[in-house]
Scaffold this motif. Structure first.
Motif, mmCIF file in Angstrom:
data_model
loop_
_atom_site.group_PDB
_atom_site.id
_atom_site.type_symbol
_atom_site.label_atom_id
_atom_site.label_comp_id
_atom_site.label_asym_id
_atom_site.label_seq_id
_atom_site.Cartn_x
_atom_site.Cartn_y
_atom_site.Cartn_z
ATOM 1 N N SER A 1 -8.940 -7.392 -6.012
ATOM 2 C CA SER A 1 -8.278 -6.092 -5.907
ATOM 3 C C SER A 1 -7.700 -5.807 -7.287
ATOM 4 O O SER A 1 -6.955 -6.620 -7.824
ATOM 5 C CB SER A 1 -7.166 -6.139 -4.875
ATOM 6 N N VAL A 2 -8.046 -4.648 -7.859
ATOM 7 C CA VAL A 2 -7.713 -4.360 -9.255
ATOM 8 C C VAL A 2 -6.970 -3.037 -9.389
ATOM 9 O O VAL A 2 -7.334 -2.039 -8.775
ATOM 10 C CB VAL A 2 -8.995 -4.313 -10.117
ATOM 11 N N LEU A 3 -5.947 -3.075 -10.233
ATOM 12 C CA LEU A 3 -5.237 -1.872 -10.664
ATOM 13 C C LEU A 3 -5.435 -1.788 -12.167
ATOM 14 O O LEU A 3 -5.118 -2.741 -12.894
ATOM 15 C CB LEU A 3 -3.745 -1.968 -10.321
ATOM 16 N N LEU A 4 -5.995 -0.688 -12.635
ATOM 17 C CA LEU A 4 -6.283 -0.473 -14.053
ATOM 18 C C LEU A 4 -5.497 0.732 -14.527
ATOM 19 O O LEU A 4 -5.513 1.774 -13.873
ATOM 20 C CB LEU A 4 -7.788 -0.237 -14.241
ATOM 21 N N ARG B 1 -4.713 5.654 -20.121
ATOM 22 C CA ARG B 1 -3.740 6.522 -20.798
ATOM 23 C C ARG B 1 -4.076 7.996 -20.716
ATOM 24 O O ARG B 1 -3.192 8.837 -20.687
ATOM 25 C CB ARG B 1 -3.615 6.101 -22.262
ATOM 26 N N THR B 2 -5.360 8.335 -20.734
ATOM 27 C CA THR B 2 -5.753 9.745 -20.750
ATOM 28 C C THR B 2 -6.580 10.084 -19.517
ATOM 29 O O THR B 2 -7.142 9.205 -18.862
ATOM 30 C CB THR B 2 -6.587 10.071 -22.006
ATOM 31 N N ASP B 3 -6.674 11.377 -19.235
ATOM 32 C CA ASP B 3 -7.512 11.829 -18.110
ATOM 33 C C ASP B 3 -8.969 11.457 -18.342
ATOM 34 O O ASP B 3 -9.685 11.098 -17.401
ATOM 35 C CB ASP B 3 -7.390 13.343 -17.925
ATOM 36 N N GLU B 4 -9.411 11.532 -19.604
ATOM 37 C CA GLU B 4 -10.790 11.181 -19.929
ATOM 38 C C GLU B 4 -11.057 9.696 -19.658
ATOM 39 O O GLU B 4 -12.079 9.342 -19.061
ATOM 40 C CB GLU B 4 -11.066 11.499 -21.400
ATOM 41 N N GLU B 5 -10.142 8.824 -20.082
ATOM 42 C CA GLU B 5 -10.282 7.389 -19.808
ATOM 43 C C GLU B 5 -10.302 7.129 -18.306
ATOM 44 O O GLU B 5 -11.088 6.322 -17.822
ATOM 45 C CB GLU B 5 -9.126 6.592 -20.431
ATOM 46 N N ARG B 6 -9.407 7.817 -17.602
ATOM 47 C CA ARG B 6 -9.323 7.608 -16.153
ATOM 48 C C ARG B 6 -10.615 8.033 -15.458
ATOM 49 O O ARG B 6 -11.146 7.306 -14.618
ATOM 50 C CB ARG B 6 -8.127 8.354 -15.582
ATOM 51 N N VAL C 1 -13.049 5.508 -13.376
ATOM 52 C CA VAL C 1 -13.350 5.769 -11.966
ATOM 53 C C VAL C 1 -14.866 5.841 -11.771
ATOM 54 O O VAL C 1 -15.406 5.295 -10.804
ATOM 55 C CB VAL C 1 -12.651 7.058 -11.478
ATOM 56 N N ALA C 2 -15.566 6.490 -12.717
ATOM 57 C CA ALA C 2 -17.028 6.575 -12.623
ATOM 58 C C ALA C 2 -17.667 5.189 -12.719
ATOM 59 O O ALA C 2 -18.642 4.902 -12.025
ATOM 60 C CB ALA C 2 -17.573 7.484 -13.727
ATOM 61 N N GLU C 3 -17.121 4.322 -13.556
ATOM 62 C CA GLU C 3 -17.663 2.973 -13.740
ATOM 63 C C GLU C 3 -17.332 2.036 -12.568
ATOM 64 O O GLU C 3 -18.141 1.205 -12.194
ATOM 65 C CB GLU C 3 -17.125 2.356 -15.035
ATOM 66 N N ALA D 1 -11.559 -0.088 -7.364
ATOM 67 C CA ALA D 1 -10.321 -0.331 -8.113
ATOM 68 C C ALA D 1 -9.479 0.934 -8.118
ATOM 69 O O ALA D 1 -10.001 2.037 -7.970
ATOM 70 C CB ALA D 1 -10.643 -0.732 -9.550
ATOM 71 N N ARG D 2 -8.190 0.746 -8.265
ATOM 72 C CA ARG D 2 -7.298 1.890 -8.439
ATOM 73 C C ARG D 2 -7.109 2.104 -9.924
ATOM 74 O O ARG D 2 -6.805 1.162 -10.655
ATOM 75 C CB ARG D 2 -5.949 1.624 -7.790
ATOM 76 N N VAL D 3 -7.281 3.330 -10.375
ATOM 77 C CA VAL D 3 -7.103 3.673 -11.779
ATOM 78 C C VAL D 3 -5.972 4.684 -11.853
ATOM 79 O O VAL D 3 -6.046 5.757 -11.254
ATOM 80 C CB VAL D 3 -8.402 4.254 -12.391
ATOM 81 N N VAL D 4 -4.904 4.305 -12.555
ATOM 82 C CA VAL D 4 -3.716 5.153 -12.639
ATOM 83 C C VAL D 4 -3.233 5.223 -14.078
ATOM 84 O O VAL D 4 -3.631 4.424 -14.921
ATOM 85 C CB VAL D 4 -2.572 4.607 -11.743
ATOM 86 N N THR D 5 -2.344 6.160 -14.333
ATOM 87 C CA THR D 5 -1.736 6.251 -15.654
ATOM 88 C C THR D 5 -0.599 5.236 -15.750
ATOM 89 O O THR D 5 -0.023 4.853 -14.726
ATOM 90 C CB THR D 5 -1.158 7.656 -15.906
#
Length: 193
Positions: free
Chosen positions: A32-35, A38-43, A47-49, A54-58
């Motif tokens: 279970s991963v939380l990543l 920093r930016t909307d583009e990175e997020r 998420v696409a990858e 995984a949860r991807v948050v700022t």
């Protein structure tokens, strides 16, 4: 593959390159991963990858969900991980330090910065030894990055990949269970004469 099943991990400080490669391997292994991104583009890229695995948050979302005050009474924990995390991958000691209260005793921290200072690694390892938390670092060098210009090749004659650094970081986090305070060069021999 379930190599990391029932493990909880936080990858903080970098959602591209090495950080994303670590998160991918963890997800593929059942963790279970939380990543943090920093930016909307990175997020969006993360998420696409990673998909829904995984949860991807700022970083600010982590601060908001944890109350912004690590160690305060009644702290709700990290988003989706009320009992904290077992593995923490961070790009620097400064990134890892505010997250220490959310790391379970007996866990592991792996710093992923090429400039991870050996003194800082050993100092943090000594500080957290009483909690059974191991602290190590990978020191990547000559790693291929999109858009990077020509660089001199290390003795191995090629650039490394983020995936190779991720494997070394995961080894230190999950397999090297009697290792703490170590800094592992992942640089194709660049640091060797």
């Amino acid at each position: 593959m379930t190599k990391y099943a029932r493990r909880t991990a936080l990858v903080a400080g970098e959602a591209t390159g090495i950080g994303l490669a670590i998160a991918k391997r963890l997800v593929e292994g059942g963790a279970s991963v939380l990543l943090t991104a920093r930016t909307d583009e990175e997020r969006a890229h993360a998420v696409a990858e990673l998909g829904s695995a995984a949860r991807v948050v700022t970083p600010s979302a982590v601060e908001a969900d944890t109350g912004g005050v690590p160690g305060s009474p009644g702290l709700p924990g990290l988003p989706g991980f009320p009992d904290g995390v077992e593995l923490l991958f961070a790009d620097a000691v400064a990134t890892a330090r505010p997250l220490l209260p959310y790391l379970r005793d007996g866990g592991a921290i792996v710093l992923t910065a090429p400039t991870a200072c050996p003194d800082a690694v050993t100092a943090l390892a000594a500080e957290l030894a009483a909690r059974g938390i191991r602290v190590n670092a990978v020191a990547p060098g000559c790693i291929e990055a999109p858009g990077s210009g020509a660089v001199p090749l290390p003795p191995l004659g090629r650039l490394g990949a983020a995936e190779e650094v991720a494997r070394a970081a995961l080894f230190l986090a999950t397999e090297a269970t009697f290792t703490t305070g170590a800094r592992l060069p992942v640089d194709g021999g660049l640091g060797h004469p």
